[in-house]
Enzyme design. Structure first.
Site, PDB file in Angstrom:
ATOM      1  N   ALA A 192       4.926  -1.469   4.546  1.00 18.97           N
ATOM      2  CA  ALA A 192       5.910  -0.594   5.341  1.00 18.97           C
ATOM      3  C   ALA A 192       5.737   0.931   4.817  1.00 18.97           C
ATOM      4  O   ALA A 192       6.209   1.784   5.502  1.00 18.97           O
ATOM      5  CB  ALA A 192       7.086  -1.188   4.645  1.00 18.97           C
ATOM      6  N   TYR A 193       5.041   0.942   3.708  1.00 18.13           N
ATOM      7  CA  TYR A 193       4.833   2.494   3.151  1.00 18.13           C
ATOM      8  C   TYR A 193       3.518   2.975   4.101  1.00 18.13           C
ATOM      9  O   TYR A 193       4.059   4.264   4.813  1.00 18.13           O
ATOM     10  CB  TYR A 193       4.152   2.562   2.018  1.00 18.13           C
ATOM     11  CG  TYR A 193       3.947   3.779   1.423  1.00 18.13           C
ATOM     12  CD1 TYR A 193       4.854   4.712   0.979  1.00 18.13           C
ATOM     13  CD2 TYR A 193       2.654   4.330   1.156  1.00 18.13           C
ATOM     14  CE1 TYR A 193       4.806   6.017   0.486  1.00 18.13           C
ATOM     15  CE2 TYR A 193       2.435   5.558   0.806  1.00 18.13           C
ATOM     16  CZ  TYR A 193       3.407   6.261   0.327  1.00 18.13           C
ATOM     17  OH  TYR A 193       3.056   7.630  -0.078  1.00 18.13           O
TER      18      TYR A 193
END
Length: 246
Positions: free
Chosen positions: A157-158
């Site tokens: 997700a980063y």
């Protein structure tokens, strides 16, 4: 260099955000410090005031992970009631999420990471644009990362959120190209040794990398009026006062 400017910094209590808050204050800006940890905000307040003859900072406790759209509107109204403009907005707050394969990624952690890293900058920008338009020259600066430039294993997700920030910055810059005095750019700190870099690469020797202090001149340049012709650009930091434009 930032005399009489009002600058809001998200994620102002640690890493690049904290150092930027101190540096902006040293350059005579009024810092609006946004962060979720009240004790860290109060420590920042004391440290800024201890610098000497600098404008008093404003503390805004705010949880990006849990805030709803109305919270952002209320935040904008609070700033508008206190100041008659906003000269700078720095999107610096971020969370690393989890370093794991996508198939094992916790769904709630995925939502939270995108909320803080991508949705929050959108909501904050949308709420604050009317106040930014009141400034003679305003600057929006996003903090991106190498992980958003191309997909990397275990960045989950980063990496997705930082890729989204890159596209968001370009869309916003294009939409503000005309009829406003707002410039929009991004900074890629690259391998600056900040808190989130340490989380992402804990085995790295901090003495081999530039520090958060080293990147401050680039942020100050983008926040100052002498960068009024810089728009829609990403600056990748390569060392002390060295960077490339992507």
């Amino acid at each position: 260099m930032l005399n009489n400017k009002i600058i809001l910094i998200s994620g102002a209590t640690s890493g690049i955000g904290r150092e930027l808050a101190l540096t902006c204050a040293k350059n005579q800006a009024t810092v609006i410090a946004l962060g979720k940890n009240k004790k860290k905000l109060e420590k920042l307040y004391d440290d800024i005031n201890n610098l000497g003859e600098v404008p008093e900072p404003v503390l805004l406790p705010f949880n990006l992970a849990g805030a709803n759209p109305q919270d952002y509107q209320d935040l904008a109204l609070e700033i508008a009631a206190r100041f008659n403009k906003l000269d700078g907005l720095v999107h610096n707050a971020a969370t690393l999420g989890t370093k794991t394969e996508l198939i094992h990624y916790d769904i709630l952690k995925w939502y939270e990471t995108l909320q803080v890293n991508l949705n929050a900058p959108f909501l904050l920008t949308k709420a604050l644009l009317p106040i930014l338009k009141l400034a003679k020259q305003a600057s929006i600066v996003f903090t991106t990362a190498n992980e958003g430039m191309h997909g990397q294993s275990y960045q989950g997700a980063y990496g997705v959120s930082k890729a989204g920030i890159n596209n968001f910055m370009q869309i916003l810059a294009s939409e503000l190209e005309t009829h406003t005095h707002i410039r929009v750019n991004s900074v890629n700190p690259n391998k600056v040794y900040s808190g989130i870099y340490n989380q992402n690469f804990p085995a790295t020797d901090p003495h081999t990398l530039p520090s958060v202090e080293d990147i401050m001149p680039l942020y100050i340049k983008l926040l100052g009026d002498f960068s009024e012709k810089l728009h829609g650009l990403t600056f990748k930091f390569n060392g002390t006062e060295e960077y490339t434009t992507l």
